[in-house]
Design a protein around this motif. Structure first.
Motif, short mmCIF file in Angstrom:
data_model
loop_
_atom_site.label_atom_id
_atom_site.label_comp_id
_atom_site.label_asym_id
_atom_site.label_seq_id
_atom_site.Cartn_x
_atom_site.Cartn_y
_atom_site.Cartn_z
N ILE A 2 36.09 44.36 38.07
CA ILE A 2 34.83 44.98 37.68
C ILE A 2 34.39 45.88 38.83
N TYR A 99 37.26 52.97 28.98
CA TYR A 99 37.55 52.36 30.28
C TYR A 99 36.27 51.98 31.02
N LYS A 102 34.31 49.08 29.77
CA LYS A 102 34.93 47.77 30.03
C LYS A 102 34.84 47.37 31.50
N TYR A 103 35.00 48.32 32.41
CA TYR A 103 35.17 47.97 33.82
C TYR A 103 34.02 48.34 34.75
N ASP A 155 35.31 38.20 35.34
CA ASP A 155 36.31 38.66 36.29
C ASP A 155 35.87 38.30 37.70
N THR A 217 43.23 48.94 36.84
CA THR A 217 42.66 47.66 36.40
C THR A 217 42.75 46.54 37.42
N CYS A 218 43.31 46.80 38.61
CA CYS A 218 43.36 45.76 39.63
C CYS A 218 43.10 46.37 41.00
#
Length: 248
Positions: A2, A99, A102-103, A155, A217-218
């Motif tokens: 996040i 995107y 979501k993040y 997360d 995403t990481c």
């Protein structure tokens, strides 16, 4: 992963080409603040915001107009400022909006935490403003752990692209189960590396755009960021701090 970012002082409410897609998750709490703000006089607002009379008058009008049941502008499109200019969400593709929804999370003095497409109305209220509501002596005291809880509930890895004023909402409650990585953007001149406020804001905006374009995403993938001349510096970085340097 996040990603947390800060809001901007300046806002707009004239976006007609895209509708908001939801209400702020902590709207119940925000309603309490809105109700309180509506009771303030212009001199009281000036004291709370530590601002000029003109700004206090503008804030007074904003508070009076706020109707939380109204459909507002998507948060990510409502904020103006250097970070948002370099992010350029008004030209995002559909995939990029998916995107960020979501993040990305926007921290807010009034709303606590926002998804990018949550509806908001223009307001002026920052976390460090000297507000006293009921038994709460600051907005940090009002929000307590609620923002942190929302950020980490799904997360346990957080990329911190927010200013210290806003990321403070998380660090106070951080446990060893949650990894928060702060990004620092530095300018190198004659071997000396320093952060410069306006460039940091630009870099944060550019990074958010890059994250959405590359579907990052990481946390480890964030090290690949190389926009606007910045490069990840392994020697100065750590598990909880990623440092990017640009040569002047």
């Amino acid at each position: 992963m996040i990603v947390i970012i800060s809001p901007a002082k300046k806002m707009k409410d004239d976006i007609a080409w895209m509708d908001a897609q939801g209400q702020p998750i902590l709207l119940k709490d925000a309603k309490q603040l809105i109700k309180y703000l509506k009771t303030l006089t212009i001199p009281q607002i000036q004291k709370v915001l530590m601002c000029s009379e003109k700004i206090a008058q503008e804030a007074y009008i904003q508070y009076e107009k706020m109707r939380v049941t109204n459909i507002g502008v998507p948060a990510i499109l409502s904020y103006e400022g250097i970070q948002y200019q370099y992010m350029a969400p008004d030209v995002f593709t559909d995939d990029q909006f998916i995107y960020v929804q979501k993040y990305i999370r926007i921290l807010s003095g009034l709303y606590g935490v926002l998804k990018p497409l949550d509806h908001v109305m223009p307001y002026r209220l920052e976390l460090h403003d000297k507000i006293q509501y009921q038994e709460h002596h600051s907005l940090y005291d009002f929000w307590k752990y609620k923002v942190y809880k929302e950020i980490v509930k799904e997360d346990k890895e957080v990329l911190d692209l927010a200013s210290a004023q806003y990321s403070k909402l998380l660090y106070k409650y951080q446990t060893n189960k949650v990894r928060i990585v702060k990004c620092r953007f530095m300018e190198e001149n004659s071997g000396i590396c320093k952060e410069k406020g306006v460039y940091v804001k630009m870099a944060r905006g550019s990074m958010i755009r890059w994250l959405a374009e590359e579907n990052i995403t990481c946390l480890d993938e964030v090290k690949k960021f190389s926009q606007d001349g910045y490069l990840y510096n392994e020697a100065l970085s750590s598990e909880h701090e990623f440092v990017y340097i640009r040569k002047s």
